[in-house]
Write an enzyme that holds these catalytic residues in place. Structure first.
Site, PDB file in Angstrom:
ATOM      1  N   ASP A 208      46.244  -9.104 -45.608  1.00  0.00           N
ATOM      2  CA  ASP A 208      46.649 -10.431 -45.567  1.00  0.00           C
ATOM      3  C   ASP A 208      45.167 -11.119 -44.674  1.00  0.00           C
ATOM      4  O   ASP A 208      44.898 -10.645 -43.571  1.00  0.00           O
ATOM      5  CB  ASP A 208      47.754 -10.587 -44.771  1.00  0.00           C
ATOM      6  CG  ASP A 208      48.147 -12.087 -44.563  1.00  0.00           C
ATOM      7  OD1 ASP A 208      48.511 -12.604 -45.758  1.00  0.00           O
ATOM      8  OD2 ASP A 208      48.513 -12.410 -43.448  1.00  0.00           O
ATOM      9  N   GLU A 268      42.994 -10.285 -49.439  1.00  0.00           N
ATOM     10  CA  GLU A 268      42.967 -11.450 -49.373  1.00  0.00           C
ATOM     11  C   GLU A 268      42.101 -12.267 -48.741  1.00  0.00           C
ATOM     12  O   GLU A 268      42.247 -12.472 -47.476  1.00  0.00           O
ATOM     13  CB  GLU A 268      44.479 -12.155 -48.868  1.00  0.00           C
ATOM     14  CG  GLU A 268      44.893 -13.334 -49.396  1.00  0.00           C
ATOM     15  CD  GLU A 268      45.654 -14.262 -48.406  1.00  0.00           C
ATOM     16  OE1 GLU A 268      46.137 -15.212 -48.821  1.00  0.00           O
ATOM     17  OE2 GLU A 268      45.541 -13.852 -46.955  1.00  0.00           O
TER      18      GLU A 268
HETATM   19  C1  NOJ Z   1      48.682 -15.194 -46.645  1.00  0.00           C
HETATM   20  C2  NOJ Z   1      49.969 -14.859 -47.095  1.00  0.00           C
HETATM   21  O1  NOJ Z   1      49.857 -14.709 -48.550  1.00  0.00           O
HETATM   22  C3  NOJ Z   1      50.747 -15.957 -46.611  1.00  0.00           C
HETATM   23  O2  NOJ Z   1      52.193 -16.336 -47.226  1.00  0.00           O
HETATM   24  C4  NOJ Z   1      51.076 -16.236 -45.125  1.00  0.00           C
HETATM   25  O3  NOJ Z   1      51.720 -17.227 -44.798  1.00  0.00           O
HETATM   26  C5  NOJ Z   1      49.645 -16.324 -44.747  1.00  0.00           C
HETATM   27  N1  NOJ Z   1      48.819 -15.581 -44.984  1.00  0.00           N
HETATM   28  C6  NOJ Z   1      49.784 -16.081 -43.177  1.00  0.00           C
HETATM   29  O4  NOJ Z   1      50.056 -14.441 -42.800  1.00  0.00           O
END
Ligand code: NOJ
Length: 545
Positions: A208, A268
């Site tokens: 993440d 991500e």
């Molecule tokens: C990316 C995640 O996919 C999202 O859902 C989340 O709110 C943020 N990162 C913060 O962790």
């Protein structure tokens, strides 16, 4: 490492845990629910599942606020249940990739509680980003950084004696304090967490906010506010995509490589360009990264082709495979995006939901997009419900919205709940088999989803589900598909046409009128019927050539 590790061309299904299947009847998806649906995933033909955060969490941001990385939240089950899921998934030939959240913890994490209790100057605060405020009374935040969810990225604390205290940084919600990745204990702890789960058999992690861990130590003000369009020169943004973040992942890669079985990471990482993204997946770094440029591309031939070329060029140059993504739990579902102009979606700009989407058009395009995505070289991600053709639910009442974005933007951005509605499995009315005994799902499902359920679509040759099943079956068996390269064919400005060896072609018509197909031996699959042998607008075909 093997010549052709599984992750180079895996199709990975995103299980949005809260909304996939509810095993215990509380209206919330859980691990028991996933275990009960593994047969569905096996038959769909996916190689792996990515599961959104399952850790103990107060759920301020749907589990992306982790209070204990080694415990499963009771909402979702138990550690033992997770271990059984991993084992059973493996029994079905499905790999398991949990989500790891390293940029921030929950404010209920033991470290953050210790930091608050210790007061200013305490060593426990060094694991996070605490600073005194600006201004004579310290009542202005340390800098002008903004939260991704709206509002400022700093919250002031109260000292143990009740007086106003320091501020702490949170790039997301206040319940998600950012960790200080310059601190050796933070680094050691996350390598230990990786080992904890690798020891339990997970096949990798989705990382993440992989681009956010390292901040400029000076914490300088941003030179321009969010949404201004200003772009920092590569690597100089104070808190996104800084070069030093790759040092963290070099260590993680060593941990993954110390385990048998090709464990993998997917980042991500929202970067400004494909060449910045490539840095995350170069030798010795992570294995793969989500390709958000593809997701954000308008539905136009020139833009799609340029994203595909930039992706393959930049990732190929560092020896990494591409990934292709159309939707996830943070973005408007693509039948709705493709059903309205502009067809694009950009992070940090909120949701531009002007007018009502044309879902007939959007769905037609979504079908064609699926065949494009699954024919491209590399791996692909399928977001749960995408294989059913679910649209964004855009009429959720304010009272049920849970995404912190909604409140923090003062209602200006309705947030991401519309992409997160529990998926329909069977039956004519909510909960459509999502929960047993008719419990109410945590977000209400539309009354119109009966025809979109797994049961309704199964066996219907015109359904999205059968299209995905056919495409995934062909993809598995066809030697040209998966990892490799493509060769473009000239088919006119609004048509994407490419071949892959041996003997495969994909053609996508983005023009307004039907086009001739290239010479071929057999039509393997089309996203819509041909018309007089020609390929209609917004239609894709897979051909044997
Ligand atoms: C990316 C995640 O996919 C999202 O859902 C989340 O709110 C943020 N990162 C913060 O962790």
């Amino acid at each position: 490492m093997s010549e052709n590790p599984w992750w180079r061309d895996a199709v990975i299904y995103q299980v949005y845990l809260r909304s996939f299947a509810d095993g215990n009847g509380d209206g919330m998806g859980d691990i028991a629910g996933i275990r009960s649906r593994l047969g569905y995933l096996r038959d769909l033909g996916v190689d792996a599942i990515w599961i959104n955060p399952w850790y103990r969490s107060p759920q301020a941001d749907a589990g992306y606020d982790v209070a204990d990385y080694r415990e499963i939240d009771p909402l979702f089950g138990t550690l033992e249940g997770a271990e059984r899921l991993i084992e059973e998934a493996h029994g079905h030939g499905i790999k398991v990739i949990p989500d790891l959240v390293p940029n921030h913890t929950s404010d209920q994490h033991a470290w953050f509680r210790e930091a608050l209790a210790g007061g200013p100057g305490g060593v426990a605060r060094e694991r996070y980003v605490f600073r005194p405020g600006r201004g004579p009374d310290g009542d202005e935040p340390p800098n002008n950084w903004e939260s991704v969810f709206g509002g400022r990225a700093w919250t002031r604390t109260t000292n143990p004696d009740g007086t106003p205290g320091e501020w702490y940084l949170h790039l997301f919600a206040p319940e998600q304090p950012d960790l200080n990745w310059a601190h050796p204990e933070v680094r050691a702890e996350f390598e230990s967490i990786l080992r904890f789960w690798f020891d339990r058999g997970v096949d990798g992690f989705r990382i993440d906010v992989a681009h956010g861990l390292i901040k400029d130590e000076e914490l300088p003000d941003l030179v321009a506010p969010r949404g201004s369009g200003y772009r920092y020169p590569a690597g100089t943004h104070p808190h996104w995509d800084r070069d030093e973040v790759l040092e963290v992942y070099a260590g993680w890669r060593k941990v993954a490589d110390s385990y048998p079985g090709e464990r993998k990471f997917v980042a991500e990482a929202w970067t400004d360009s494909a060449d910045r993204l490539a840095r995350y997946v170069r030798a010795g770094a992570l294995h793969t990264a989500f390709n958000f440029e593809f997701l954000q591309s308008p539905w136009r031939a020139a833009e799609l082709r340029s994203v595909i070329d930039a992706t393959l060029g930049n990732l190929g140059a560092v020896g990494a495979p591409a990934t292709w993504v159309l939707s996830n739990h943070d973005v408007t579902r693509h039948p709705s995006r493709y059903g309205r102009p502009p067809t694009t979606w950009r992070p940090n700009e909120g949701y531009q939901r002007t007018g009502t989407p044309d879902l007939v058009l959007g769905t037609r395009r979504a079908r064609a997009a699926a065949l494009l995505m699954l024919a491209l070289p590399g791996g692909a991600y399928v977001y749960q419900g995408e294989e059913l053709g679910l649209p964004e639910v855009e009429d959720l009442p304010d009272s049920v919205l849970q995404d912190p974005t909604f409140v923090r933007s003062g209602g200006a951005d309705r947030g991401r709940d519309g992409a997160r509605v529990p998926i329909p499995w069977s039956g004519d009315a909510p909960p459509y088999g999502f929960s047993p005994d008719g419990a109410s799902p945590w977000l209400p499902q539309p009354p119109t989803w009966a025809s979109l359920s797994v049961a309704a679509e199964t066996g219907d040759p015109d359904s999205m589900l059968e299209l995905y099943r056919s495409a995934l079956r062909l993809r598995r068996s066809h030697p040209a598909l998966g990892d490799g390269t493509l060769t473009w064919s000239d088919a006119g400005p609004d048509v994407l046409s490419f071949t892959r060896d041996p003997g495969f072609a994909c053609v996508l018509n983005l023009s307004d009128s039907p086009v001739e197909l290239p010479p071929h031996q057999e039509t393997l699959l089309t996203s819509a019927p041909l018309s007089g042998g020609r390929l209609p607008p917004d239609t894709a075909a897979w051909l044997r050539v």
